[in-house]
Write a protein that holds these residues in place. Structure first.
Motif, PDB file in Angstrom:
ATOM      1  N   THR A  85       0.827  -1.204   0.000  1.00  0.00           N
ATOM      2  CA  THR A  85       0.000   0.000   0.000  1.00  0.00           C
ATOM      3  C   THR A  85       0.864   1.258   0.000  1.00  0.00           C
ATOM      4  O   THR A  85       0.605   2.202  -0.752  1.00  0.00           O
ATOM      5  N   GLU A  86       1.906   1.274   0.845  1.00  0.00           N
ATOM      6  CA  GLU A  86       2.806   2.428   0.878  1.00  0.00           C
ATOM      7  C   GLU A  86       3.495   2.619  -0.475  1.00  0.00           C
ATOM      8  O   GLU A  86       3.649   3.749  -0.951  1.00  0.00           O
ATOM      9  N   LEU A 127       1.122   4.144  -2.904  1.00  0.00           N
ATOM     10  CA  LEU A 127       0.878   5.546  -2.588  1.00  0.00           C
ATOM     11  C   LEU A 127       2.019   6.430  -3.088  1.00  0.00           C
ATOM     12  O   LEU A 127       1.795   7.435  -3.784  1.00  0.00           O
ATOM     13  N   MET A 128       3.254   6.083  -2.737  1.00  0.00           N
ATOM     14  CA  MET A 128       4.388   6.893  -3.134  1.00  0.00           C
ATOM     15  C   MET A 128       4.607   6.840  -4.648  1.00  0.00           C
ATOM     16  O   MET A 128       4.984   7.836  -5.269  1.00  0.00           O
ATOM     17  N   ALA A 156      -4.590   5.460  -3.802  1.00  0.00           N
ATOM     18  CA  ALA A 156      -3.390   5.484  -4.644  1.00  0.00           C
ATOM     19  C   ALA A 156      -3.769   5.231  -6.104  1.00  0.00           C
ATOM     20  O   ALA A 156      -3.244   5.884  -7.020  1.00  0.00           O
ATOM     21  N   ALA A 193       2.048  13.580   0.660  1.00  0.00           N
ATOM     22  CA  ALA A 193       2.246  12.141   0.476  1.00  0.00           C
ATOM     23  C   ALA A 193       3.233  11.592   1.494  1.00  0.00           C
ATOM     24  O   ALA A 193       3.027  10.506   2.057  1.00  0.00           O
ATOM     25  N   SER A 203       2.074   8.889   4.206  1.00  0.00           N
ATOM     26  CA  SER A 203       2.727   7.590   4.153  1.00  0.00           C
ATOM     27  C   SER A 203       3.427   7.278   5.471  1.00  0.00           C
ATOM     28  O   SER A 203       3.389   6.137   5.953  1.00  0.00           O
ATOM     29  N   VAL A 206       0.903   6.076   7.950  1.00  0.00           N
ATOM     30  CA  VAL A 206       0.535   4.681   7.697  1.00  0.00           C
ATOM     31  C   VAL A 206       1.626   3.755   8.225  1.00  0.00           C
ATOM     32  O   VAL A 206       1.348   2.769   8.923  1.00  0.00           O
ATOM     33  N   HIS A 207       2.864   4.070   7.897  1.00  0.00           N
ATOM     34  CA  HIS A 207       3.995   3.226   8.310  1.00  0.00           C
ATOM     35  C   HIS A 207       4.078   3.113   9.829  1.00  0.00           C
ATOM     36  O   HIS A 207       4.225   2.015  10.377  1.00  0.00           O
ATOM     37  N   VAL A 249      -6.170   9.660   2.860  1.00  0.00           N
ATOM     38  CA  VAL A 249      -5.172   8.695   3.333  1.00  0.00           C
ATOM     39  C   VAL A 249      -4.799   9.005   4.778  1.00  0.00           C
ATOM     40  O   VAL A 249      -4.690   8.109   5.622  1.00  0.00           O
TER      41      VAL A 249
END
Length: 203
Positions: free
Chosen positions: A5-6, A9-10, A80, A108, A112, A115-116, A178
């Motif tokens: 997912t990360e 996104l990036m 994403a 972003a 991110s 999320v991490h 996000v």
């Protein structure tokens, strides 16, 4: 699943700048794997609940939180994909101006990182680490306001096609969401560790 997912996104934010249509299509196609991982984790959670009887409260919270977390990760993967789809509608091949592009990239990065950190907190059962994520979405929201101002200025100055600037605003909105999902993950992690959801016992 969080790693995929990360990466999505990036990657989506990168192609928003480079306008690499081929990579954008690859990100869109990769969303199927994130969806598959969500179903796999949900299946594992259900098997644990059915096979491990009786289930102690702490384990029940952890499994229940996992089922909530993968739902938020799946939605982040969808966003994403939405950003990658924006790339396919943009006109021309030049990136956005430095200020607008920088604010979107910062959004972003912050989202991110949220999320991490939230997922790492779940893995390590670290309630303090999860709690530190809660509220970080305010920084993402502040950057979204800056993007909106950049878009208005860009339309006035005609620095980029108006349709591109509107799509940039949509991409920023997806990133703002996000941040919301990352906060959701952190809140469920905190619940799995402490039994408190948003500071209250969850009945």
């Amino acid at each position: 699943m969080a790693t995929a997912t990360e990466a999505a996104l990036m990657g989506a934010v990168e192609v928003l700048s480079t306008r690499d249509a081929e990579k954008a299509r690859a990100i869109i196609a990769a969303d199927d794997e994130i969806d598959h991982l969500e179903r796999e984790v949900e299946s594992l959670c259900l098997r644990l609940l059915l096979m491990q009887q009786p289930v102690v409260a702490g384990d029940l919270r952890r499994v229940g939180a996992a089922m909530k977390i993968v739902g938020d990760l799946e939605r982040i993967g969808d966003q994403a994909t939405d950003i990658a789809e924006v790339v396919l509608t943009l006109e021309g091949h030049s990136p956005f101006g430095d200020e607008l592009g920088g604010h979107i990239t910062s959004m972003a990065g912050r989202a991110s990182a949220m999320v991490h950190e939230a997922v790492a907190a779940y893995i390590h059962r670290d309630g303090d680490r999860a709690h530190a994520v809660i509220g970080e979405d305010e920084g993402v929201n502040d950057l979204f306001e800056r993007v909106k101002a950049d878009v208005v200025k860009g339309i006035k100055d005609e620095t980029d096609p108006a349709s591109n600037l509107v799509e940039a605003l949509m991409a920023a909105k997806y990133l703002e969401r996000v941040g919301d999902h990352a906060q959701n993950i952190a809140e469920w992690v905190e619940y799995s560790v402490t039994g408190l959801y948003k500071g209250e016992p969850l009945n």
